[in-house]
Design a protein around this motif. Structure first.
Motif, PDB file in Angstrom:
ATOM      1  N   PRO A   4       0.767  -1.272   0.001  1.00 55.94           N
ATOM      2  CA  PRO A   4       0.283   0.149  -0.056  1.00 55.94           C
ATOM      3  C   PRO A   4       1.073   1.307   0.080  1.00 55.94           C
ATOM      4  N   TYR A   5       2.099   1.184   0.555  1.00 55.28           N
ATOM      5  CA  TYR A   5       3.020   2.455   0.436  1.00 55.28           C
ATOM      6  C   TYR A   5       3.424   2.783  -0.812  1.00 55.28           C
ATOM      7  N   ILE A   6       3.943   1.627  -1.522  1.00 61.65           N
ATOM      8  CA  ILE A   6       4.550   1.793  -2.819  1.00 61.65           C
ATOM      9  C   ILE A   6       3.158   2.127  -3.750  1.00 61.65           C
ATOM     10  N   LYS A   7       2.117   1.513  -3.598  1.00 58.41           N
ATOM     11  CA  LYS A   7       0.914   2.070  -4.380  1.00 58.41           C
ATOM     12  C   LYS A   7       0.755   3.477  -4.159  1.00 58.41           C
ATOM     13  N   SER A   8       0.540   3.723  -3.098  1.00 62.71           N
ATOM     14  CA  SER A   8       0.012   5.213  -2.615  1.00 62.71           C
ATOM     15  C   SER A   8       1.065   6.348  -3.197  1.00 62.71           C
ATOM     16  N   LEU A   9       2.365   6.012  -3.202  1.00 61.87           N
ATOM     17  CA  LEU A   9       3.346   6.861  -3.743  1.00 61.87           C
ATOM     18  C   LEU A   9       3.333   6.759  -5.241  1.00 61.87           C
ATOM     19  N   HIS A  10       3.180   5.571  -5.585  1.00 55.95           N
ATOM     20  CA  HIS A  10       2.951   5.621  -7.038  1.00 55.95           C
ATOM     21  C   HIS A  10       1.914   6.444  -7.685  1.00 55.95           C
ATOM     22  N   ILE A  11       0.679   6.439  -6.989  1.00 53.90           N
ATOM     23  CA  ILE A  11      -0.459   7.354  -7.579  1.00 53.90           C
ATOM     24  C   ILE A  11      -0.086   8.754  -7.436  1.00 53.90           C
ATOM     25  N   ILE A  12       0.624   8.883  -6.187  1.00 52.22           N
ATOM     26  CA  ILE A  12       1.108  10.433  -5.882  1.00 52.22           C
ATOM     27  C   ILE A  12       1.948  10.856  -7.126  1.00 52.22           C
ATOM     28  N   PHE A  13       2.757  10.329  -7.548  1.00 49.98           N
ATOM     29  CA  PHE A  13       3.979  10.460  -8.501  1.00 49.98           C
ATOM     30  C   PHE A  13       2.933  10.658  -9.902  1.00 49.98           C
ATOM     31  N   ILE A  14       2.033   9.726  -9.996  1.00 52.12           N
ATOM     32  CA  ILE A  14       1.291   9.668 -11.158  1.00 52.12           C
ATOM     33  C   ILE A  14       0.624  11.139 -11.371  1.00 52.12           C
ATOM     34  N   VAL A  15       0.040  11.670 -10.337  1.00 48.28           N
ATOM     35  CA  VAL A  15      -0.659  13.007  -9.878  1.00 48.28           C
ATOM     36  C   VAL A  15       0.335  14.047 -10.567  1.00 48.28           C
ATOM     37  N   THR A  16       1.347  14.114 -10.093  1.00 53.80           N
ATOM     38  CA  THR A  16       2.273  15.343 -10.230  1.00 53.80           C
ATOM     39  C   THR A  16       3.005  14.967 -11.622  1.00 53.80           C
ATOM     40  N   TRP A  17       2.825  13.895 -12.106  1.00 51.97           N
ATOM     41  CA  TRP A  17       3.453  13.780 -13.651  1.00 51.97           C
ATOM     42  C   TRP A  17       2.502  14.388 -14.484  1.00 51.97           C
ATOM     43  N   PHE A  18       1.346  13.985 -14.072  1.00 53.42           N
ATOM     44  CA  PHE A  18       0.073  14.442 -15.103  1.00 53.42           C
ATOM     45  C   PHE A  18       0.146  16.038 -14.982  1.00 53.42           C
ATOM     46  N   ALA A  19       0.267  16.547 -13.810  1.00 51.91           N
ATOM     47  CA  ALA A  19       0.132  18.087 -13.501  1.00 51.91           C
ATOM     48  C   ALA A  19       1.124  18.634 -14.291  1.00 51.91           C
ATOM     49  N   GLY A  20       2.254  18.221 -14.369  1.00 48.53           N
ATOM     50  CA  GLY A  20       3.458  18.527 -14.964  1.00 48.53           C
ATOM     51  C   GLY A  20       3.279  18.561 -16.662  1.00 48.53           C
ATOM     52  N   LEU A  21       2.752  17.324 -17.362  1.00 50.32           N
ATOM     53  CA  LEU A  21       2.276  17.365 -18.363  1.00 50.32           C
ATOM     54  C   LEU A  21       1.280  18.105 -19.134  1.00 50.32           C
ATOM     55  N   PHE A  22       0.159  18.240 -18.016  1.00 48.77           N
ATOM     56  CA  PHE A  22      -0.690  19.246 -18.518  1.00 48.77           C
ATOM     57  C   PHE A  22      -0.352  20.725 -18.638  1.00 48.77           C
ATOM     58  N   TYR A  23       0.306  21.252 -17.510  1.00 47.56           N
ATOM     59  CA  TYR A  23       0.766  22.398 -17.632  1.00 47.56           C
ATOM     60  C   TYR A  23       2.062  22.776 -18.240  1.00 47.56           C
ATOM     61  N   ILE A  24       2.818  22.004 -18.791  1.00 49.55           N
ATOM     62  CA  ILE A  24       3.999  22.243 -19.614  1.00 49.55           C
ATOM     63  C   ILE A  24       3.455  22.639 -20.959  1.00 49.55           C
ATOM     64  N   VAL A  25       2.437  21.708 -21.574  1.00 50.80           N
ATOM     65  CA  VAL A  25       2.120  22.170 -22.771  1.00 50.80           C
ATOM     66  C   VAL A  25       1.208  23.576 -22.872  1.00 50.80           C
ATOM     67  N   ARG A  26       0.636  23.913 -21.860  1.00 46.60           N
ATOM     68  CA  ARG A  26       0.101  25.209 -21.712  1.00 46.60           C
ATOM     69  C   ARG A  26       1.184  26.323 -21.745  1.00 46.60           C
ATOM     70  N   LEU A  27       2.227  26.039 -20.872  1.00 42.64           N
ATOM     71  CA  LEU A  27       3.422  27.010 -21.209  1.00 42.64           C
ATOM     72  C   LEU A  27       3.756  26.968 -22.517  1.00 42.64           C
ATOM     73  N   PHE A  28       3.776  25.954 -23.368  1.00 42.70           N
ATOM     74  CA  PHE A  28       4.377  25.929 -24.634  1.00 42.70           C
ATOM     75  C   PHE A  28       3.364  26.790 -25.383  1.00 42.70           C
ATOM     76  N   VAL A  29       2.068  26.714 -25.115  1.00 48.94           N
ATOM     77  CA  VAL A  29       1.206  27.701 -25.855  1.00 48.94           C
ATOM     78  C   VAL A  29       1.599  29.404 -25.386  1.00 48.94           C
ATOM     79  N   TYR A  30       1.935  29.397 -24.465  1.00 51.33           N
ATOM     80  CA  TYR A  30       2.250  30.990 -23.889  1.00 51.33           C
ATOM     81  C   TYR A  30       3.587  31.364 -24.654  1.00 51.33           C
ATOM     82  N   GLN A  31       4.372  30.225 -24.820  1.00 51.85           N
ATOM     83  CA  GLN A  31       5.713  30.725 -25.183  1.00 51.85           C
ATOM     84  C   GLN A  31       5.839  30.686 -26.610  1.00 51.85           C
TER      85      GLN A  31
END
Length: 180
Positions: A4-31
């Motif tokens: 459960p600890y590994i699974k929880s951390l896995h989910i947390i880093f999936i969320v932060t990864w997706f947050a980064g992917l969503f926002y980076i392309v928005r930054l690409f638009v602005y750039q």
């Protein structure tokens, strides 16, 4: 069941990864839009947006992608029988596509850091939906597991894709009317 600890951390880093992917392309638009501005606005915006993209990409997005892979690999190593489940093959295919998307974003990131905009802001808005489609697919596959219905899944994927493309076109028209 995975630890459960590994699974929880896995989910947390999936969320932060997706947050980064969503926002980076928005930054690409602005750039991209900043590169079309007159001086000195262009230089000022480009400098700030490049800094923001650099920090997001190398401090959040890349580490999250790597840690997600390590934790996911750890769960599979601990429970290799998961690979016998048919839905896992579908999920892992989408995960592979997400890494392809990540590397594609990295290529765009490098170009924009060098002041090269090969895509319009509208094209980047469309590219931005790639991560959304993968996220929706993976969540449904994981939640439904063996109850996943290929026909409904494929139709749902197509409908969501069409809805996103329509929304992008509508948004583009609204922006064009507002700017004229």
């Amino acid at each position: 069941m995975a630890d459960p600890y590994i699974k929880s951390l896995h989910i947390i880093f999936i969320v932060t990864w997706f947050a980064g992917l969503f926002y980076i392309v928005r930054l690409f638009v602005y750039q991209t839009e900043a590169l079309a501005k007159p001086e000195p606005e262009r230089t000022i915006l480009a400098k700030q947006l490049n800094l923001m993209a650099n920090r997001l990409w190398y401090i959040i997005t890349w580490p999250s992608a790597v840690i997600t892979l390590i934790l996911g690999g750890t769960m599979i190593a601990q429970f290799p029988e998961m690979l016998k489940l048919p839905f896992m093959h579908i999920k892992l295919t989408f995960v592979f596509l997400l890494y392809v998307y990540h590397f594609y974003c990295h290529r765009i990131y490098k170009q924009l850091q060098n002041g090269i905009a090969k895509y319009s802001s509208t094209q980047l808005r469309i590219i931005n939906e790639g991560a959304t489609l993968i996220l929706i697919s993976v969540v449904f596959i994981i939640v439904l597991k063996n109850q996943f219905d290929w026909i409904k899944g494929t139709l749902g994927f197509i409908l969501v894709t069409v809805a996103l493309m329509i929304a992008i076109k509508i948004y583009k028209r609204i922006r064009e009317k507002k700017n004229s």
